[in-house]
Design a protein around this motif. Structure first.
Motif, short mmCIF file in Angstrom:
data_model
loop_
_atom_site.label_atom_id
_atom_site.label_comp_id
_atom_site.label_asym_id
_atom_site.label_seq_id
_atom_site.Cartn_x
_atom_site.Cartn_y
_atom_site.Cartn_z
N GLY A 329 28.81 -1.89 98.54
CA GLY A 329 30.07 -1.15 98.62
C GLY A 329 29.97 0.01 99.60
O GLY A 329 28.89 0.51 99.90
N TRP A 330 31.13 0.44 100.10
CA TRP A 330 31.17 1.57 101.03
C TRP A 330 32.45 2.37 100.82
O TRP A 330 33.44 1.86 100.28
N THR A 336 36.94 14.32 105.71
CA THR A 336 35.65 14.94 106.04
C THR A 336 34.83 14.11 107.03
O THR A 336 33.77 14.55 107.48
N ASP A 337 35.30 12.86 107.32
CA ASP A 337 34.59 11.95 108.22
C ASP A 337 33.21 11.57 107.66
O ASP A 337 32.28 11.27 108.41
N GLU A 338 33.07 11.58 106.35
CA GLU A 338 31.81 11.21 105.73
C GLU A 338 31.87 9.75 105.28
O GLU A 338 32.87 9.27 104.75
N LEU A 339 30.74 9.04 105.49
CA LEU A 339 30.64 7.62 105.13
C LEU A 339 29.53 7.45 104.10
O LEU A 339 28.42 8.01 104.26
N TYR A 340 29.81 6.67 103.07
CA TYR A 340 28.81 6.41 102.03
C TYR A 340 28.55 4.90 101.95
O TYR A 340 29.49 4.11 101.94
N THR A 358 26.56 7.58 109.61
CA THR A 358 27.83 8.20 110.02
C THR A 358 28.78 7.08 110.40
O THR A 358 28.38 5.93 110.57
N ALA A 359 30.07 7.42 110.55
CA ALA A 359 31.05 6.41 110.94
C ALA A 359 30.71 5.82 112.30
O ALA A 359 30.84 4.61 112.53
N GLY A 422 35.73 -0.21 100.30
CA GLY A 422 35.64 -1.65 100.48
C GLY A 422 34.30 -2.23 100.11
O GLY A 422 33.43 -1.54 99.55
N THR A 423 34.13 -3.49 100.42
CA THR A 423 32.89 -4.21 100.13
C THR A 423 32.28 -4.72 101.43
O THR A 423 32.97 -4.87 102.45
N PHE A 424 30.99 -5.00 101.35
CA PHE A 424 30.23 -5.44 102.52
C PHE A 424 29.29 -6.54 102.04
O PHE A 424 28.39 -6.28 101.24
#
Length: 794
Positions: A329-330, A336-340, A358-359, A422-424
Motif C-alpha cells: 500500500g501507499w 506536504t508532498d510526503e509519500l509513504y 519521495t514522490a 492506493g495499492t501496488f
C-alpha cells in the motif's frame, strides 16, 4: 445543420464539483455491477441535464445498426433496452462520425426537421458523446427529450457527458479484460486438470485435503469420495508422521522441492492398496478468502529412481520455488508532498525497510516509456479527483524490469484532493502466465495433429474450435465445421462399434481413443485415430470436449496388406511343404543310400518350415490379441504350466523351485513363454529342466523366472535372438519361437537374458508392481522391434 458540435458555450468549462464527484463515486463503487453503474450514471445525467431519457447505444458497423444496451427515464417506448435502431435514424451517427459530442436544444429550429432521426423519433433535444474502448469506437452515451429546451447546453454540461463517456469506456474495457482473462484461466485449468503430476490443496488448520486433480486420485488409488476429506498424513506411512508434519511446515514456508524427509530418508506416498511409492513433493502456502491452504505438487519418481540406480545411483535434485503475488500500500499527502510506502512496496522495488521515498523518487522507478502515463494519472487524480488503475513497468534497484498494477483513489476535502491512497501489486508472474497462455493457444492453432473443441453444454455438442491441421486432414474449412457436431465426418461405412466408443466417452465424461473410418469434404474416406478428453469448468462440470485427430490411413493399409500376405504365404507354405515332406518320406522309405539320405533331409527341412509356419500362426494369434499387463500370482501360473509340460514330455525331468506366492506384472501369455522355453530346452537335448521363481531382493523390484537345463548350451545366434529379437531372417522354428518369447516378455514390460555355460539359463525379469510406463495392450517396445530394421517386418 445548426446543431452545436463544439465545446464552446456559456457557463463554466467543467461540470460542478458536486456532480463530478457523484459521478466518480458511482463509477468507482466496487459494490455496484457494471449494469448498475451505467444505470445510476445515466440517472445522474438525466437529473443534471433535465432531460427525459439517458441511454447507451452500441454500434454495429457491419450491420449499420445501433443497439440500446442501457436506458433510464421515460416514456417506456423511448429507447428500451435491447431495441435495435437503424443507424440512419439516429443523431448518434453524427457523434460517431465526428468523434466528439453533438448537441441540439431544438432540432426543428436548428434545421433538423427533415433529418431521418427527427422524423423517426421526434426528439427535439439531444446531447451525446462517443464512447471508446481500448482506443476503438464502441458507441455513444446520449441524453434526449421530446420537448425542446429553452437554452443551449452549457460547456460544463457537455463536459459532464464527455467525462461520463470516458469513464464508461474504461469500465467497459475493464469488464472485457476480465472476461478474456477468465476464458484464458479456464483454458489453463483444462491443461492443469490433465497434468500428469498430482496436485493437492490442504487446509493448514485441519490438514484435510479439500481439492485435488485427477492425477492425484490416479496416483493414490483412492476414489474421489474417499480422497476428499482425508488428512494429508493418511497418505504417508504411519512411521515417521511427525517428520512428515515438520517437512510440510518447512515446505509451506520455503516453497522448496524435496524427495527426502528431514532425517534424509526417502519421501513416500502410501496408496489405497497399501503400497508405497517414492515421491518428490513441492508445496507453497496459499492465502484464500476462506483461510490458509497448502498447495502440494506430488510426482511419482519410481521411474527416475530406476534410472538413477542404472546410472550408479547418481541423481540430480531439481528444486524450484513459487512466489505468490504480493500487494503493498501507499499514500501521498498532496499538502506536504510526503509519500509513504509499506514494506511490501519497498520489497517489490528491491529496496530495504529503511528506504524513505519521495514522490520524485517513486516516479523515477517507472520505466521511461510508462512514466508519462502515471504522471498524467496522478495529475488527473489530484486536480479532478479521478481514480486510476494502471498496469506499468518499473525498473527495480537491482535493474530488474517488473510489471506492477498501481491503483490510486483521491481523498477530497472541501472540493480539493488532500491525499492519494492506493495499492501496488507485483503482477510480473501474471503477465508471464498471460504470455504463456497466448503461446499455448498459438501452439494449439499450429499443432501438427488435428485439434477440435466441442461445447458440452449444448444439446448437439457443436464444435466451437478447430485448428489448421483439422481442416487439412478433413478438407472442411472452419466455417463448415464450427457449429456442427463432429459426426458430419462419418459415412455409411463408419462402424457403429467405433462410434459407440466416442459416444460412451462423452456420456461417461472420460478419455477414450478409437479408430474409425471418416470421410473428407470431397467424400474421400480416411482412417481417423480419435482421442476424446473432457474439460471441466471451475465448478467441476464438464464444459467442453477436446478431440485429437490423426490420419492413420497409411498405417491401416499397411497392416491389412501385411495381414493378407501373411495368411496367403502361410497357407501355401503349410500345404505345399506338407506335400514335400510326404514325398520326401516316401522316397526315403523306397530308396537306399545317398538318395534316401537326401530325401530325409528334404522331408526334415519341409517339416521344419511347416513348424515355422505354425509358430508364426501362434505368434500372430498372440500378438493380435495382446492383453494389458496386470499384477497376479505367477506361482500358480507356473505350477499349472509345468504340470501340462510334464504330461506332454514324459521323457524329460521338469522340476520347480517356487515360493508359496509371488505377485508380478504379466499377461496370460506368460504360459506361452514358459512352454516355448521349456520345449526349446528339451528339443536342444536337455534331459533335466528346472523352472524357478526368484523373489526380488530389498534393492530390486524385479521378479525373475529362471528356466535352467543341462543341455549343450544355446547357440550364439539363438541367444542373440532371445536377448534382442533382431535375427533377420528368422529362418527356423526354434529361433522364431525365441523371437516370440522376447516380443511377449518385453510387451509385459519385462526383460529377457540368457547364460549358456554348463547348460543354458534363461532369465525372464518381470516388474513386481505396475508402473506408469508399463506397455499397455498393443504396445511394442524398442527391444521387441530389434536392432535390425529388416526384422521389423515380422
Amino acid at each position: 445543420m445548426g446543431s452545436d458540435r463544439t465545446m464552446s458555450g456559456t457557463g463554466s468549462d467543467a461540470p460542478n464539483d458536486g456532480i463530478r464527484q457523484r459521478l466518480y463515486e458511482i463509477m468507482s463503487a466496487d459494490e455496484l455491477s457494471p449494469a448498475s453503474k451505467q444505470a445510476e450514471a445515466l440517472d445522474l445525467g438525466c437529473e443534471y441535464l433535465g432531460v427525459q431519457n439517458g441511454h447507451i447505444e452500441r454500434v454495429d458497423e457491419a450491420a449499420d445498426t445501433h443497439e440500446v444496451v442501457a436506458s433510464v427515464g421515460g416514456p417506456a417506448a423511448l429507447f428500451p433496452v435491447g431495441e435495435t435502431l437503424d443507424r440512419a435514424t439516429t443523431y448518434c451517427r453524427y457523434t460517431m462520425n465526428d468523434d466528439s459530442p453533438v448537441a441540439t436544444v431544438d432540432a426543428a429550429e436548428d434545421g433538423w426537421a427533415e433529418d431521418p432521426a427527427y422524423e423517426e423519433h421526434g426528439l427535439a433535444c439531444y446531447l451525446g458523446a462517443p464512447i471508446f474502448v481500448r482506443g476503438e469506437p464502441y458507441g455513444t452515451v446520449c441524453f434526449v427529450d421530446e420537448t425542446a429546451r429553452g437554452d443551449s447546453f452549457e460547456a460544463g454540461e457537455k463536459a459532464f457527458v464527455e467525462l461520463l463517456a470516458r469513464l464508461l469506456g474504461r469500465e467497459l474495457a475493464a469488464t472485457s479484460y476480465e472476461t478474456e482473462l477468465t476464458d484464458a484461466h479456464r483454458r489453463r485449468s483444462a491443461l492443469v486438470g490433465a497434468a500428469s503430476n498430482a496436485i493437492l490443496l490442504v487446509d493448514t488448520d485441519t490438514a484435510e485435503i479439500t481439492d485435488f486433480n485427477d492425477a492425484a486420485a490416479t496416483l493414490t488409488g483412492y476414489d474421489d469420495a474417499d480422497l476428499e476429506g482425508m488428512t494429508v498424513f493418511e497418505l504417508h506411512p504411519a512411521p515417521g508422521r511427525d517428520q512428515y508434519r515438520r517437512l510440510l511446515e518447512n515446505l509451506a514456508a520455503t516453497g522448496e522441492t524435496t524427495s527426502t524427509l528431514p532425517d534424509g530418508s526417502q519421501l513416500e506416498l502410501r496408496t489405497a492398496d497399501g503400497g508405497r511409492i517414492p515421491i518428490e513433493m513441492s508445496a507453497g502456502a496459499v492465502a484464500l478468502s476462506d483461510g490458509r491452504y497448502l498447495q502440494a505438487i506430488i510426482r511419482d519418481i519410481s521411474e527416475r529412481q530406476e534410472r538413477e540406480r542404472e546410472l550408479d545411483r547418481k541423481r540430480e535434485l531439481f528444486a524450484y520455488s513459487q512466489r505468490l503475488a504480493s500487494v503493498g500500500g501507499w499514500e501521498y499527502d498532496c499538502r506536504t508532498d510526503e509519500l509513504y510506502w509499506t514494506d511490501e512496496v519497498r520489497r517489490i522495488h528491491g529496496l530495504g525497510e529503511e528506504y524513505a521515498p519521495t514522490a520524485e523518487d517513486a516516479l523515477s522507478f517507472y520505466h521511461p516509456e510508462d512514466r508519462p502515463r502515471v504522471e498524467t494519472a496522478v495529475d488527473r487524480a489530484t486536480e479532478e479527483g479521478e481514480p486510476f488503475d494502471l498496469e506499468l513497468r518499473i525498473v527495480t534497484a537491482d535493474d530488474d524490469v517488473r510489471w506492477v498494477r498501481v491503483q490510486g483513489r483521491p481523498a477530497r476535502e472541501d472540493g480539493d484532493t488532500v491525499r492519494l491512497r492506493g495499492t501496488f501489486q507485483d503482477i510480473t508472474e501474471r503477465k508471464e502466465r498471460e504470455r504463456t497462455l497466448r503461446l499455448r493457444t498459438r501452439a494449439m492453432d499450429e499443432a501438427g495433429v488435428g485439434i477440435s473443441i466441442a461445447d458440452a453444454s449444448e444439446p448437439n455438442t457443436p464444435l466451437v474450435y478447430v485448428n489448421d491441421a483439422f481442416t487439412d486432414i478433413t478438407g472442411y474449412d472452419r466455417e463448415a465445421a464450427l457449429g456442427a457436431n463432429c459426426r458430419f465426418l462419418q459415412g455409411p461405412e463408419t462402424k457403429e462399434t467405433a462410434v459407440d466408443v466416442i459416444r460412451m466417452a462423452i456420456e461417461h465424461e472420460e478419455t477414450r481413443t478409437t479408430e474409425l473410418l471418416n470421410h473428407r469434404a470431397d467424400g474421400t474416406p480416411f482412417w481417423n485415430e480419435l482421442t476424446v478428453t473432457p474439460v471441466t469448468d471451475s465448478t467441476g462440470e464438464t464444459s467442453h470436449f477436446i478431440g485429437i485427430q490423426r490420419d492413420v490411413t497409411s498405417r491401416k493399409r499397411r497392416e491389412r496388406l501385411i495381414g493378407v500376405l501373411n495368411r496367403v504365404l502361410r497357407h501355401n507354405l503349410r500345404n505345399d511343404m506338407g506335400v514335400v515332406a510326404g514325398l520326401g518320406e516316401t522316397i526315403a522309405t523306397a530308396a537306399d543310400g545317398e538318395i534316401a539320405d537326401h530325401a530325409e533331409v528334404v522331408a526334415e527341412t519341409a517339416r521344419d518350415l511347416v513348424d515355422v509356419s505354425e509358430k508364426a500362426k501362434t505368434a500372430e494369434t498372440a500378438l493380435r490379441d495382446e492383453r494389458a499387463p496386470r499384477s497376479f500370482d505367477i506361482v500358480e501360473a507356473v505350477e499349472d504350466t509345468v504340470a501340462e509340460l510334464r504330461e506332454a514330455h514324459p521323457e524329460a525331468t521338469i522340476r520347480c523351485e517356487l515360493p508359496d506366492e509371488q505377485q508380478a506384472v504379466a499377461t496370460d501369455r506368460l504360459e506361452m513363454v514358459l512352454v516355448e522355453l521349456v520345449e526349446n530346452a528339451i528339443d536342444a537335448g536337455g534331459s533335466r529342466v528346472t523352472v524357478a521363481v526368484v523373489p526380488p531382493d530389498d534393492d530390486e523390484r524385479r521378479v525373475t523366472i529362471e528356466v535352467r537345463d543341462d543341455g549343450p548350451g544355446l547357440p550364439t545366434m539363438e541367444a542373440r535372438v532371445l536377448r534382442q529379437a533382431s535375427e533377420s531372417p528368422v529362418d527356423h522354428a526354434s529361433s522364431f519361437g525365441l523371437w516370440m518369447v522376447n516380443w511377449l516378455v518385453t510387451g509385459m514390460g519385462g526383460e529377457v537374458d540368457v547364460a549358456a555355460e554348463d547348460g543354458t539359463t534363461v532369465t525372464v525379469a518381470l516388474q513386481q508392481e505396475r508402473r506408469d510406463d508399463t506397455p499397455r495392450g498393443g504396445a511394442v517396445t524398442e527391444a521387441a522391434l530389434g536392432d535390425d530394421p529388416n526384422s521389423w517386418d515380422w
